[in-house]
Design a protein around this motif. Structure first.
Motif, PDB file in Angstrom:
ATOM      1  N   GLU A  90       0.838  -1.201   0.000  1.00  0.00           N
ATOM      2  CA  GLU A  90       0.000   0.000   0.000  1.00  0.00           C
ATOM      3  C   GLU A  90       0.874   1.253   0.000  1.00  0.00           C
ATOM      4  O   GLU A  90       0.626   2.210  -0.740  1.00  0.00           O
ATOM      5  CB  GLU A  90      -0.899  -0.029   1.237  1.00  0.00           C
ATOM      6  N   SER A  94       1.263   4.026  -3.040  1.00  0.00           N
ATOM      7  CA  SER A  94       1.068   5.437  -2.740  1.00  0.00           C
ATOM      8  C   SER A  94       2.299   6.250  -3.151  1.00  0.00           C
ATOM      9  O   SER A  94       2.190   7.370  -3.660  1.00  0.00           O
ATOM     10  CB  SER A  94       0.791   5.582  -1.247  1.00  0.00           C
ATOM     11  N   GLU A 161      -5.387   9.564  -9.169  1.00  0.00           N
ATOM     12  CA  GLU A 161      -5.988   9.283  -7.862  1.00  0.00           C
ATOM     13  C   GLU A 161      -6.337   7.797  -7.788  1.00  0.00           C
ATOM     14  O   GLU A 161      -7.060   7.282  -8.637  1.00  0.00           O
ATOM     15  CB  GLU A 161      -7.244  10.128  -7.682  1.00  0.00           C
ATOM     16  N   VAL A 162      -5.823   7.159  -6.751  1.00  0.00           N
ATOM     17  CA  VAL A 162      -6.062   5.718  -6.610  1.00  0.00           C
ATOM     18  C   VAL A 162      -7.403   5.471  -5.946  1.00  0.00           C
ATOM     19  O   VAL A 162      -7.739   6.096  -4.949  1.00  0.00           O
ATOM     20  CB  VAL A 162      -4.956   5.077  -5.744  1.00  0.00           C
ATOM     21  N   GLY A 163      -8.151   4.551  -6.525  1.00  0.00           N
ATOM     22  CA  GLY A 163      -9.395   4.116  -5.887  1.00  0.00           C
ATOM     23  C   GLY A 163      -9.141   2.828  -5.132  1.00  0.00           C
ATOM     24  O   GLY A 163      -8.168   2.718  -4.402  1.00  0.00           O
ATOM     25  N   ASN A 215     -19.286   9.708 -13.419  1.00  0.00           N
ATOM     26  CA  ASN A 215     -19.329  10.642 -12.282  1.00  0.00           C
ATOM     27  C   ASN A 215     -18.035  11.436 -12.164  1.00  0.00           C
ATOM     28  O   ASN A 215     -17.517  11.637 -11.077  1.00  0.00           O
ATOM     29  CB  ASN A 215     -19.584   9.873 -10.978  1.00  0.00           C
ATOM     30  N   ARG A 216     -17.538  11.885 -13.280  1.00  0.00           N
ATOM     31  CA  ARG A 216     -16.226  12.527 -13.234  1.00  0.00           C
ATOM     32  C   ARG A 216     -16.301  13.950 -12.676  1.00  0.00           C
ATOM     33  O   ARG A 216     -17.365  14.579 -12.671  1.00  0.00           O
ATOM     34  CB  ARG A 216     -15.594  12.540 -14.622  1.00  0.00           C
TER      35      ARG A 216
ATOM     36  N   LYS B  82      -1.379   7.517   6.999  1.00  0.00           N
ATOM     37  CA  LYS B  82      -1.758   6.963   5.700  1.00  0.00           C
ATOM     38  C   LYS B  82      -3.244   6.614   5.688  1.00  0.00           C
ATOM     39  O   LYS B  82      -3.955   6.857   4.714  1.00  0.00           O
ATOM     40  CB  LYS B  82      -0.892   5.733   5.426  1.00  0.00           C
ATOM     41  N   ASN B  86      -5.794   8.419   3.146  1.00  0.00           N
ATOM     42  CA  ASN B  86      -6.556   7.592   2.202  1.00  0.00           C
ATOM     43  C   ASN B  86      -8.055   7.813   2.358  1.00  0.00           C
ATOM     44  O   ASN B  86      -8.797   7.865   1.378  1.00  0.00           O
ATOM     45  CB  ASN B  86      -6.237   6.108   2.397  1.00  0.00           C
ATOM     46  N   ARG B  89      -9.113  11.029   0.919  1.00  0.00           N
ATOM     47  CA  ARG B  89      -9.205  10.895  -0.537  1.00  0.00           C
ATOM     48  C   ARG B  89     -10.560  10.293  -0.910  1.00  0.00           C
ATOM     49  O   ARG B  89     -11.233  10.750  -1.831  1.00  0.00           O
ATOM     50  CB  ARG B  89      -8.068   9.994  -1.010  1.00  0.00           C
ATOM     51  N   ASP B  90     -10.958   9.255  -0.165  1.00  0.00           N
ATOM     52  CA  ASP B  90     -12.265   8.628  -0.440  1.00  0.00           C
ATOM     53  C   ASP B  90     -13.395   9.639  -0.237  1.00  0.00           C
ATOM     54  O   ASP B  90     -14.334   9.704  -1.029  1.00  0.00           O
ATOM     55  CB  ASP B  90     -12.498   7.433   0.497  1.00  0.00           C
ATOM     56  N   ARG B  93     -13.704  12.034  -2.988  1.00  0.00           N
ATOM     57  CA  ARG B  93     -14.223  11.402  -4.191  1.00  0.00           C
ATOM     58  C   ARG B  93     -15.754  11.374  -4.156  1.00  0.00           C
ATOM     59  O   ARG B  93     -16.408  11.439  -5.169  1.00  0.00           O
ATOM     60  CB  ARG B  93     -13.680   9.978  -4.286  1.00  0.00           C
ATOM     61  N   ARG B  96     -18.238  16.740  -4.116  1.00  0.00           N
ATOM     62  CA  ARG B  96     -17.443  17.649  -4.936  1.00  0.00           C
ATOM     63  C   ARG B  96     -17.032  18.867  -4.144  1.00  0.00           C
ATOM     64  O   ARG B  96     -15.965  18.935  -3.603  1.00  0.00           O
ATOM     65  CB  ARG B  96     -18.209  18.017  -6.192  1.00  0.00           C
ATOM     66  N   ASP B 134      -2.630  14.567  -1.076  1.00  0.00           N
ATOM     67  CA  ASP B 134      -1.261  14.445  -0.538  1.00  0.00           C
ATOM     68  C   ASP B 134      -0.618  15.823  -0.351  1.00  0.00           C
ATOM     69  O   ASP B 134       0.062  16.067   0.641  1.00  0.00           O
ATOM     70  CB  ASP B 134      -0.411  13.574  -1.458  1.00  0.00           C
TER      71      ASP B 134
END
Lengths: 277, 182
Positions: A90, A94, A161-163, A215-216, B82, B86, B89-90, B93, B96, B134
């Motif tokens: 992980e 990252s 961006e990581v999902g 959904n961008r 971390k 993370n 970030r979620d 997402r 908005r 980040d």
């Protein structure tokens, strides 16, 4: 101290962040500890502390295990949930994302094994552009390659961006990645597969899987970028002749033929986006 | 002073060890020392107290759940950070640009007298919200929590030079975003 950010001094940033940050309410601590109290820890069987269980309980547990085993065999291994991502993998994923977003060649190289490679098959299932291979198995130790790869990322303002990530095997992890190309106002869904040898990435494969994410955050998908191209040819033909490539595949063009005036192209795309509202 | 720091570090590692073995009290001690800073970090990154509440709670619970798998106990804070980043970030997402607190309220500024300052801060808010999670985390840790580059490198578990570069990149990104908004 002035609070206006005319000059981005340390004090301005600190003041701004202080106005933005809030202190936690005491209820947060009790909320956390309540949730912790009802959450079991993930641990291997070997680390379980011995428990004194009555024989009937042991019989029930054994029976349950037997039924679970039979169920797993009957249903198949597909329903067995994968282990959570190992912490080290992980962190390395990252780190690669950080290197890409920070255009940090040193960090990128240090994340990979000495013989690590990047692979760009550029094959996808949804955009109708299968089969075009631009680069494949490029070794990061080729002189100047990493720097050359970073240039278009910087020119087009990539933020990856990581999902969710799922381990495919002990040494392979696949992640859903959203790539946002801010200069192009473009957002694409990709699948990045990381292969590891110990704590280093040996191979990173990037595959485009969704050219038009529903959904961008950014206004354009790949199809819209081609619509912009058509719009530019119709409204500003001279500029189009100067800026646009001859080939039809805009994705390959914007990714690798980065020398073509990103500032002017970015302005044109913003004009196009505004005209569509 | 050095000895004292070393003793505190050892205690934390002991607590992490005990928590990893299922000791809820030890974990609570770790949480008590960290939850306010974690909340300030998340709320600064997200700009929403409600989202920060969820993020911090989820991050600590996930840390508790997976703690037995953390082999290097000295990496607890890097690991927790971390988890928080993370989850921020979620959270971003899934939404908005929803802000729950009006800017004037947040800054506690009278609207007429301080309109210039408010406009400036609004521009800064807009620019900050264009940064990656980040980059936001780096700026928050260094500028809000006053964590030195050396300590930040330890927290992130990366070399000091890399940390310095990333911090520079985050700040440059903020400056660029600010300029782009003008």
């Amino acid at each position: 101290m002035s609070n206006r950010p005319d000059r981005l001094t340390d004090d301005v940033i600190t003041h701004f962040l202080r106005t933005r940050a809030a202190d936690a309410e005491p209820g947060l601590l009790s909320g956390i500890m309540h949730a912790v109290g009802v959450t079991p820890q993930d641990r291997s069987w070997l680390r379980l502390r011995p428990m004194a269980l009555p024989r009937q309980a042991l019989l029930v547990v054994a029976l349950a295990l037997l039924l679970a085993s039979l169920g797993a065999i009957a249903i198949g291994s597909r329903l067995v949930q994968p282990d959570p991502l190992p912490a080290l993998q992980e962190i390395m994923i990252s780190q690669v994302i950080d290197a890409v977003n920070g255009r940090d060649v040193g960090l990128l190289r240090s994340s990979f094994a000495a013989d690590g490679v990047l692979e760009f098959p550029s094959v996808d299932s949804t955009s109708g552009r299968e089969g075009r291979v631009y680069m494949s198995d490029w070794s990061l130790d080729v002189e100047g390659f990493a720097e050359a790869w970073m240039e278009p990322l910087a020119a087009w303002g990539l933020a990856a961006e990581v999902g969710s990530c799922r381990p495919q095997s002990e040494s392979t992890v696949t992640c859903a990645v959203v790539t946002r190309w801010h200069v192009l106002q473009l957002e694409i869904g990709e699948r990045w597969t990381f292969e590891f040898d110990g704590d280093r990435v040996t191979r990173l494969e990037m595959v485009r899987v969704d050219a038009d994410p529903p959904n961008r955050v950014l206004p354009l998908g790949l199809v819209d970028l081609e619509r912009w191209e058509a719009w530019l040819r119709g409204t500003h033909p001279e500029q189009a002749d100067r800026l646009l490539p001859n080939g039809p595949d805009i994705f390959g063009w914007f990714y690798f033929r980065f020398a073509a005036s990103p500032v002017e192209i970015g302005a044109s795309i913003r004009e196009y986006v505004a005209s569509q509202r | 002073m050095t000895e004292r720091i070393a003793i505190v570090a050892v205690r934390d590692e002991d607590l992490v060890d005990r928590a990893a073995c299922g000791d809820v009290d030890a974990f609570e001690t770790l949480v008590v020392a960290r939850f306010n800073r974690a909340f300030r970090t998340a709320s600064a990154i997200l700009g929403s107290e409600a989202d920060a509440y969820d993020v911090v709670q989820e991050a600590f619970v996930a840390t508790w759940r997976h703690l037995p798998k953390l082999r290097d106990r000295t990496k607890f804070d890097a690991w927790l950070n971390k988890m928080i980043v993370n989850r921020c970030r979620d959270a971003l997402r899934h939404r908005r640009r929803s802000r729950e607190v009006a800017l004037d309220d947040a800054l506690n500024l009278p609207s007429e007298d301080a309109s210039d300052a408010a406009a400036g801060m609004a521009a800064l808010t807009s620019a900050f919200e264009r940064l990656s999670v980040d980059h936001r985390h780096l700026l928050v840790t260094h500028h809000l929590h006053r964590v030195s580059v050396a300590d930040l490198a330890r927290e992130l578990d990366i070399p000091e030079g890399t940390t310095k570069w990333r911090l520079h990149a985050a700040r440059a990104a903020l400056a660029r975003a600010l300029e782009a908004d003008r």
